[in-house]
Design a protein around this motif. Structure first.
Motif, PDB file in Angstrom:
ATOM      1  N   GLY A  19       0.821  -1.194   0.000  1.00 41.67           N
ATOM      2  CA  GLY A  19       0.000   0.000   0.000  1.00 41.67           C
ATOM      3  C   GLY A  19       0.858   1.248   0.000  1.00 41.67           C
ATOM      4  N   ILE A  20       0.225   2.373   0.214  1.00 37.19           N
ATOM      5  CA  ILE A  20       0.922   3.646   0.338  1.00 37.19           C
ATOM      6  C   ILE A  20       0.159   4.525   1.315  1.00 37.19           C
ATOM      7  N   ASP A  21       0.880   5.295   2.102  1.00 34.79           N
ATOM      8  CA  ASP A  21       0.264   6.268   3.000  1.00 34.79           C
ATOM      9  C   ASP A  21       0.054   7.561   2.221  1.00 34.79           C
ATOM     10  N   ALA A  22      -1.074   7.670   1.567  1.00 29.86           N
ATOM     11  CA  ALA A  22      -1.334   8.832   0.708  1.00 29.86           C
ATOM     12  C   ALA A  22      -1.264  10.141   1.479  1.00 29.86           C
ATOM     13  N   GLU A  23      -1.619  10.087   2.771  1.00 31.67           N
ATOM     14  CA  GLU A  23      -1.608  11.316   3.562  1.00 31.67           C
ATOM     15  C   GLU A  23      -0.191  11.879   3.726  1.00 31.67           C
ATOM     16  N   LYS A  24       0.815  11.031   3.565  1.00 34.48           N
ATOM     17  CA  LYS A  24       2.203  11.503   3.670  1.00 34.48           C
ATOM     18  C   LYS A  24       2.664  12.214   2.395  1.00 34.48           C
ATOM     19  N   TYR A  25       1.812  12.191   1.384  1.00 36.01           N
ATOM     20  CA  TYR A  25       2.129  12.864   0.116  1.00 36.01           C
ATOM     21  C   TYR A  25       1.020  13.858  -0.246  1.00 36.01           C
ATOM     22  N   ASP A  26       0.330  14.352   0.770  1.00 39.74           N
ATOM     23  CA  ASP A  26      -0.820  15.230   0.569  1.00 39.74           C
ATOM     24  C   ASP A  26      -0.392  16.542  -0.085  1.00 39.74           C
ATOM     25  N   THR A  27      -0.756  16.723  -1.344  1.00 41.04           N
ATOM     26  CA  THR A  27      -0.362  17.923  -2.080  1.00 41.04           C
ATOM     27  C   THR A  27      -1.084  19.174  -1.598  1.00 41.04           C
ATOM     28  N   GLY A  28      -2.026  19.010  -0.697  1.00 35.61           N
ATOM     29  CA  GLY A  28      -2.709  20.159  -0.121  1.00 35.61           C
ATOM     30  C   GLY A  28      -2.071  20.636   1.165  1.00 35.61           C
ATOM     31  N   ASN A  29      -1.013  19.932   1.608  1.00 33.85           N
ATOM     32  CA  ASN A  29      -0.360  20.272   2.868  1.00 33.85           C
ATOM     33  C   ASN A  29       1.157  20.329   2.657  1.00 33.85           C
ATOM     34  N   PRO A  30       1.726  21.521   2.472  1.00 33.69           N
ATOM     35  CA  PRO A  30       3.169  21.654   2.202  1.00 33.69           C
ATOM     36  C   PRO A  30       4.072  21.066   3.279  1.00 33.69           C
ATOM     37  N   GLU A  31       3.609  21.082   4.536  1.00 33.79           N
ATOM     38  CA  GLU A  31       4.432  20.542   5.617  1.00 33.79           C
ATOM     39  C   GLU A  31       4.600  19.034   5.486  1.00 33.79           C
ATOM     40  N   VAL A  32       3.619  18.391   4.873  1.00 32.26           N
ATOM     41  CA  VAL A  32       3.665  16.942   4.675  1.00 32.26           C
ATOM     42  C   VAL A  32       4.299  16.588   3.335  1.00 32.26           C
ATOM     43  N   SER A  33       3.848  17.238   2.286  1.00 35.73           N
ATOM     44  CA  SER A  33       4.320  16.908   0.934  1.00 35.73           C
ATOM     45  C   SER A  33       5.733  17.399   0.686  1.00 35.73           C
ATOM     46  N   LEU A  34       6.153  18.449   1.413  1.00 39.37           N
ATOM     47  CA  LEU A  34       7.435  19.132   1.224  1.00 39.37           C
ATOM     48  C   LEU A  34       7.498  19.885  -0.106  1.00 39.37           C
TER      49      LEU A  34
END
Length: 528
Positions: free
Chosen positions: A272-287
């Protein structure tokens, strides 16, 4: 259930390949599902414990024989995101600056240790780790494990040592009496088996009897995966890769044939993948410096990310490089316009990944004088790295190679592109295609193994055979279509792909649909 997870790497602590993400995400998901989870991992020179809370030494220390010599290992433990982590300490691990291979610094310190090559004492390291945790677990954790989930060949002997321990002491027999083991094959390709050259070497290093070891013979070699098959359930990281192993349709260096001879089947469970760790709506998470939402056809921020990447990482005088000495830039990119098509490769620079296919295909496309830019990012074998560096030199302004790794650069290199390349010769599952889809980038992949999870012409594009000519043919068609901004027909595909990955491949979905039922089945009815 009480679940032990055994791995040589873990995201945020000691990282090498995709195994780190699987082990971390699955462990966290199992914890949220109500399992007690303990992860066992060695402590390296490169280990990062900054996110580990309440880290402290355990009182327990165990001694045992490896390679004819008495060795002692000690342990420490802590918590990361709720998951219990137990570290095994030994000087042989403490001196390693990389999880599996020598680093550039180690090569400088000892020219005999070439960067990218595997540790010369890898088999001893594996035995120290596996034997040590089996002998020490009951001294550190009171409750017996229902499941021990072992990841890849470096942990595949754990079930064998568990069975041996059951016959050596009443305490171990009681502790492991109802324990069931799973060994997940993350990569069955040549070079990933960590096998012993013959039964004598295996006997000397492990202390296991010739009778036990003979069950793992593949030719003259002793194969950890084959030994594990007699005492555990074997899984692979996608149904397609499991089918290829079972049928012999992928190069497993003899493993497929040996398993078939013993009538052993590998079960495929998709990562699987933790999609929330790549959330493009959250710069702190997506970087990523700008927000966007592929599912809603909102890609404005994606193209601002592209501009940022060009200015800070790929321009002739990129701004960030003075601040980030871990990255080396080869070549540069001219600033793109609205009709410029950007194509990226990010990942390990290894033969398995089809680097020669990507390199030759890029040259074929660049020779056509199209309005295209190629971004290559990653690190690995020097001779393959130089293929990308050579392209950057030969096509100034149109190709760049960023050697090295930082999480922000890696993610930006993918988010900045229209298409990502995945020309792997074999691919057990693949994570980069997931990440690309979440970042609104369309994957173009060889139709092999876990890359077949891409829905052709729906969430990306698959091609076959895996040749530079075929890949360049596909890319040429896509470039010609994408180069007309006002008719960007890929927007709907981008939206569907991001939504499809989130809905079908979340770790919660994978754990509840596949892993927990398997654990329950193995552990018995009393755990239902």
């Amino acid at each position: 259930m009480n679940v032990f997870v055994v791995s040589r790497e873990y995201a945020g602590i000691a990282e090498a390949g995709g195994v780190k993400n699987v082990v971390c995400s699955l462990s966290e998901t199992l914890l949220k599902s109500g399992c007690d989870v303990t992860v066992f991992i060695p402590y390296y020179a490169c280990t990062d414990t900054s996110s580990v809370k309440n880290l402290h030494d355990c009182r327990e220390e165990v001694s045992f024989t490896v390679a004819g010599k008495k060795e002692s290992v000690r342990f420490s433990e802590g918590i990361i995101n709720g998951v219990h982590i137990v570290f095994l300490h030994h000087p042989a691990f403490a001196e390693k600056q990389g999880v599996y291979t020598y680093t550039e610094q180690e090569q400088i310190e000892n020219p005999r240790h070439s960067k990218g090559e595997g540790h010369e004492d890898v088999l001893k390291l594996n035995v120290l780790f596996q034997k040590g945790i089996v002998l020490a677990a009951r001294r550190i954790i009171t409750d017996s494990p229902d499941i021990i989930h072992c990841h890849d060949a470096t942990a595949a002997l754990v079930p064998v040592f568990v069975k041996q321990a059951q016959g050596q002491s009443a305490e171990d027999k009681k502790y492991y009496g109802n324990t069931k083991c799973i060994v997940t094959i993350h990569n069955a390709g040549p070079g990933y088996h960590h096998n012993f050259k013959d039964i004598r070497e295996a006997e000397f290093l492990t202390g296991l009897s010739e009778k036990i070891l003979s069950c793992g013979m593949s030719g003259k070699r002793i194969e950890p995966f084959l030994l594990a098959a007699g005492t555990s359930t074997l899984t692979a990281v996608s149904p397609w890769y499991a089918d290829e192993i079972n049928s012999g349709d992928t190069d497993t260096d003899g493993l497929s044939e040996a398993l078939k001879a013993k009538k052993i089947k590998v079960k495929g469970i998709i990562n699987g993948i933790d999609a929330e760790k790549y959330d493009t709506g959250n710069p702190e998470v997506s970087l990523l410096p700008y927000t966007f939402c592929p599912e809603r056809h909102d890609l404005k921020g994606k193209y601002l990310c592209r501009k940022y990447f060009f200015e800070n990482y790929a321009a002739k005088n990129a701004k960030k490089h003075a601040e980030n000495e871990t990255l080396i830039q080869y070549g540069y990119l001219d600033e793109p316009d609205d009709s410029t098509v950007c194509i990226t490769y990010h990942g390990r620079i290894a033969h398995q990944k089809g680097i020669d296919v990507a390199s030759k295909a890029a040259r074929l496309i660049l020779d056509k004088k199209l309005n295209v830019r190629f971004i290559f990012a990653g690190q690995g074998f020097p001779e393959l790295e130089m293929q990308f560096a050579a392209i950057a030199k030969d096509y100034p302004g149109r190709a760049v190679y960023i050697k090295g790794y930082t999480k922000q650069m890696a993610r930006l290199s993918v988010a900045s592109a229209d298409f990502s390349l995945h020309p792997s010769y074999f691919e057990p599952c693949g994570l980069e295609d997931f990440i690309a889809q979440l970042f609104g980038t369309i994957p173009v992949a060889n139709a092999t193994g876990g890359l077949k999870k891409i829905l052709d012409e729906e969430t990306g594009f698959l091609y076959s055979p895996n040749t530079a000519e075929k890949l360049s043919e596909v890319l040429y068609s896509l470039i010609k279509i994408r180069a007309i901004p006002e008719t960007n027909i890929f927007t709907s595909m981008i939206a569907y792909a991001a939504k499809y990955v989130k809905e079908n491949y979340s770790w919660k979905n994978v754990a509840e649909k596949y892993y927990l039922p398997l654990y329950t089945e193995l552990a018995g009815d009393e755990k239902k």
